[in-house]
Each structure stands twice: as C-alpha cells, then as structure tokens.
Enzyme design. Structure first.
Site, PDB file in Angstrom:
ATOM      1  N   ASP A   1       0.842  -1.201   0.000  1.00 30.00           N
ATOM      2  CA  ASP A   1       0.000   0.000   0.000  1.00 30.00           C
ATOM      3  C   ASP A   1       0.878   1.253   0.000  1.00 30.00           C
ATOM      4  OD1 ASP A   1      -2.329   1.793   0.762  1.00 30.00           O
ATOM      5  OD2 ASP A   1      -3.283  -0.143   1.060  1.00 30.00           O
TER       6      ASP A   1
ATOM      7  N   SER B   1     -11.286  -0.998  -0.465  1.00 30.53           N
ATOM      8  CA  SER B   1      -9.999  -0.939   0.257  1.00 30.53           C
ATOM      9  C   SER B   1     -10.168  -1.266   1.729  1.00 30.53           C
ATOM     10  CB  SER B   1      -9.394   0.463   0.169  1.00 30.53           C
ATOM     11  OG  SER B   1      -8.660   0.635  -0.989  1.00 30.53           O
TER      12      SER B   1
END
Length: 364
Positions: free
Chosen positions: A112, A297
């Site tokens: 990420d 997400s």
C-alpha cells in the site's frame, strides 16, 4: 516510457542488462520473481526492438496502480476510550480474542502507501517494511490509506483509538504507492517479491488497475504457490472486478454497508469471493490520526485479518493435501464455508460466498 521486460530463462543479469542497453533502454529494477526487469525505453522503436529479441518473452506495460478508497478523510478526533469499529464487530472478531487468538505471530504484509511510523495504535505491531519506490527512503505512510488498512487488520487492543481484526498480528509496511496513492506496477511486483522473501503469510492489496497485465498475474500466482494468502479489493467502479482481485489466485472482496447491503460503488462479478464491511469505516490514519473512509480498500483488510486468525488455528479437516499446515486454498475455503450468506442462496456476484465471519471461521 516504463515497461516490464520478461526474459527467457537461463540468461544471467549481465546478459539481460546488455539486451536492454542494446535497444537503447535503461534498467530501473530487477523483478526476479517473474524473470523480468522494469526498464525505461526512449521510443516505440526501442520497445519493438526488444520485443523482437529472441531472448525476450514479452514486453508489458508498467501501468499505474491506484489505492482504492472512495472518500478522503483524516485528522478526526481520537476517542477518549477505545471504540470497537462497526466492521470489526460485524465480522465478530472480538469474539475470537478471549480464546487467546489475536493473530500473533502471523505475518501480514500491507502492500500500500506504507504505515505510519509514529502511530501509537499501530507501531508496536509493525515489525518491519520496505519502500520499493525508493529503497533509500523509509516505509512511513505519507498518504494515510495504508495506515487505515493496517488499522483494520491489526490496530492494537489497548485503551484508546480503535482495534483491528487480529490485534496482535505482525504488520509489515510494504510501500509501493506514493503520497498521492498511486504507483507503478513494477513497484507493486517488487513488493510482492519482498513479501515472499520475508515470510509473509498474508498480503493485503487494497489497490488495483483495470489493465490485465500478465506480469502482475505471474507475481500473484508465484505468491500463492509459495503459500501466501493473497487478499485484494474488488474495486469501486460499480462495474467489473479489477486486477489483481480478478485473478483466481487472489481472494476478491466486495464492500458492504451497516445494513449488510453491497455498497453502491463496490465492483461486482463472478470473481468476487467474499464480502466485508467497507462503508464509513473508522480506523487509524497517517501520523497519529484517525479517519473514516469507504471503499473495497476497507473491506479487504477485514478478510486479511480474518485469514490471519484462521492461520493461528489447527488446520484439522480442511487439510486437503494432508501436509499438516494451512495452504491458501484451505484458508479461503474455510472463510467461504463459514461466511454469512447474503444475496442469492450460495454464491452470487455481489457477495461471493457471503460476509466474512472471523469467529465462525476459527471454530473447528
């Protein structure tokens, strides 16, 4: 521009570099996991010259990959006492912890924007990391997205802030996206490579691209074959599932709201495996902050944390290959079998096999 060049096996590094140089290009990084290099090529002619070389299998686009949250946030007030976020409650994670299963010492890689290196609700669980964009720089989160995802997986069970699904899991910050939440595919592949080399048992990718790039698929296949549980966000287009979630080797996660209804923006389709909370999710953020974000997400890390809890239990009757340990397919099958069925009975394109339930998944 940037390309990923995949070479025939049997060539050494120097030979590969020479082929790239001869075409007028420059090496950016090695992607040994898939027998490739990320390179810079000055022209279409250089690209075609490489494509024509007998030692080159293919030249892929080094596409942009994006973080997948739907709403910005940050800087929200830290609650005086720890709150149980609705998503953690909905997947019944807090019912698992009294059995002394808090996902310690399962290794979860957060691929990420990094993880905050100052957040008191995360830092004790962060055991290391890497910055594949610039290895000379650290893995600190300069965007907020990665810290939010990390908190859903494993924010500490302390007296303040929030708590994650597996509140003692070992987090690793694999920074592949920049401060704007985007990055090159080659950096993501290098992140997967690092995760495998450093013994990650679960990786969470709350990121994606609409482009199906073979190099990306090869990296995900390699990770799964190495025993890594790959969890990915389905996307926020209301349309088809994006990559890497669309690859069968990844657990694709759609997002639900507090009413257990699929989020309007959540991607959907036959690739969806599981659903999880993903609307108005409160979690840790960059620096020492907290934020409420929405998107697939936020759904994916509920599944990644649940997978970490499952990995901390005996494999039992799910040991399909009788090797005495959890394999990615076995973890996925248990999560799916123990999910709460919503939508059409059994599998459907909105919820997959249903809403993940961590408590049910850790029962024998």
């Amino acid at each position: 521009g940037r390309k990923i060049v995949v070479f025939q096996t049997g060539l050494n590094d120097a030979a590969k570099d020479e082929i790239v140089r001869h075409a007028g290009g420059a090496r950016l990084k090695n992607l040994d996991l898939i027998g490739a290099k990320a390179v810079w090529l000055p022209s279409r002619a250089a690209t075609e010259k490489l494509r024509a070389h007998p030692a080159v299998i293919r030249v892929d686009e080094d596409v942009i990959v994006e973080a997948l949250d739907r709403k910005g946030g940050g800087g929200e007030i830290t609650p005086l006492a720890q709150v149980l976020p609705w998503g953690i409650d909905r997947v019944d994670a807090e019912l698992v912890w009294p059995s002394e299963n808090t996902a310690d010492p399962v290794k979860v890689g957060i691929i990420d924007t990094g993880i905050s290196n100052t957040h008191p609700d995360l830092l004790a669980n962060v055991k290391g990391g890497v910055n594949t964009i610039n290895p000379r720089k650290g893995w600190n989160d300069d965007n907020g997205h990665g810290s939010h995802v990390a908190g859903i997986v494993a924010a500490l069970n302390n007296t303040f802030g929030v708590v994650g699904v597996g509140p003692a899991a070992n987090l690793y910050a694999i920074k592949v996206l920049n401060a704007a939440g985007s990055g090159y595919l080659s950096d993501v592949i290098e992140g997967i490579q690092w995760a495998m080399a450093n013994g990650m048992q679960v990786i969470n990718m709350s990121l994606g691209t609409g482009s199906d790039i073979q190099s990306f698929h090869d990296a995900v296949i390699a990770a799964k074959n190495a025993g890594v549980v790959v969890v990915a966000a389905a996307g926020n287009s209301s349309g088809s599932v994006i990559y890497p979630a669309a690859y069968s080797e990844a657990i694709a996660v759609s997002a639900t709201d507090k009413n257990n209804v699929i989020a309007s923006r959540s991607s959907r389709g036959p690739e969806i495996d599981l659903a999880a909370p993903g609307v108005s999710v409160y979690s840790t953020y960059k620096g020492t902050g907290y934020a409420t974000l929405s998107g697939t997400s936020m759904a994916a890390p509920h599944v990644a944390g649940s997978a970490a809890l499952v990995l901390n239990t005996p494999v039992g009757t799910y040991d399909a290959n009788l090797n005495g340990k959890w394999d990615p397919d076995e973890v996925q099958k248990k999560l799916q079998n123990r999910a709460v069925d919503f939508g059409n009975t059994g599998f459907d394109n909105l919820y997959g096999w249903g809403l993940v339930n961590a408590y049910s998944a850790v029962q024998p």
